[in-house]
Scaffold this active site. Sequence first.
Site, short mmCIF file in Angstrom:
data_model
loop_
_atom_site.label_atom_id
_atom_site.label_comp_id
_atom_site.label_asym_id
_atom_site.label_seq_id
_atom_site.Cartn_x
_atom_site.Cartn_y
_atom_site.Cartn_z
CD GLU A 69 -1.83 -2.18 1.27
OE1 GLU A 69 -2.58 -3.23 1.14
OE2 GLU A 69 -0.63 -2.61 1.87
CG HIS A 138 -9.83 -8.06 6.44
ND1 HIS A 138 -9.07 -8.77 7.50
CD2 HIS A 138 -8.88 -8.02 5.40
CE1 HIS A 138 -8.18 -9.27 6.79
NE2 HIS A 138 -7.85 -8.87 5.47
#
Length: 335
Positions: A69, A138
Site C-alpha cells: 500500500e 478487515h
Amino acid sequence: MAAVPLSKLPMPQLTFLDAIRSGLAEEMRRDSSVYIFGEDVALGGPFGVTKGLAEEFGVNRLVNTPISEGTVMGLAIGAATAGLRPVVEIMFIDFITLAMDQLVNHAAKLHYMSGGQVKIPLTVRVQCGISGTMGAHHSQSLEAWLAHVPGLKVVMPATAADAKGLLKAAIRDDNPVVFVEHRGLYWPKGQVPDGEHITPIGKANILREGDHLTIVALSSMVGPALAAADELAAEGISAEVIDPRTISPLDVETIANSVKKTSRMIVVHEAVEQGGFGAEIAARLQQEAFYYLDSPIIRVAAPFAPVPASPILEKDFLPGKERIVDAARKALARV
C-alpha cells in the site's frame, strides 16, 4: 446551457458498487489523465468495482500493483504531481495504515509546503466497515484518523447516487480526497441520475425533515437512522435525519440550523465511540448551537473494542435502529 434539475433526470436503479464503476468510467472517458492504481484493479479488484474497465480503457490506465500500500500511494502521489489524476484503490481501510506516511506527510502537505505551486489531484478509494464477519483486521472504520489531517478531504457516501456524484467530484478536485465506501452498502440498489451528476463536496443532505430531534448519521448508519425515524414517527416523535456525506470539510451550518429547530441531537456512526468522528460533530455543534439545545448530544456508536469475527457478536457490536430509538427517547426524556 442551464443545468437540468435533478428531479427531471432519468433515474435508473444501480447498486452502490455499479454507481462507483459508472462514475469511474465516465471520468476516464472525459479525461485521459485519469488512471486507476491498485491490487488487481485490471481484473476488477477484490469486490469487482473495476470489473470490465480494462476492456474499455486498457491495462495501461488500470495499473495492477504489488501488494504494498505504501508503494501504491507513493506511485500515485508522484503521478499526481506529474499531471495525472490517479485513483488509488486500497482494498480495506485497515490497510491504509501501511500508506499513512505517504498520504499524511506527502499527499496532504505538498500543496501547502510548495506555496500552492504543486497540485495533488489524487483520489483514494478505501473500503471500510463491518459486513460478512471478516474480523478485526478487515472491518474497521478509521475515517476519524483521516479527517484529523489538514490537507485531506474525506467523503463518506451513503447512497448509490452520492457514491457516483461524490466520486466524480473527488476525481475533479485538485487536492487529495479520501473516498470512504462501506462494503455493506455495495449491493443494495438505489436511484442514480443519468448524465452529468456531481454531488458537491462539503454539503450535507437532509434526508428527512422533522421538528423534535436531529439525527446525524454517517455512511452505513443512514439506513438504520431512517428506519428509527419511521418507528419514532409512530410514537409522535418527528425526527430530522441528516447525512453529512462529507466529514472534512463538515457542513456545520446545515446541522446547526437543524438543531436550532429541533433542540436535540443524536450522532450515529459505526466506528467505535471513543475518538470517533461523532465527538467532533458534537463539539462543533456545542459551539454553534449550545443555547438551542434542550438536552445533551448523544452519540450512538460501536463499543471500544476490536470488531469480533463471530456472527452473533458482530451483530451485537453494530449500532442499529433499536439503539437509535432508545437514544431518541432519552434525548426527549421519554424513558
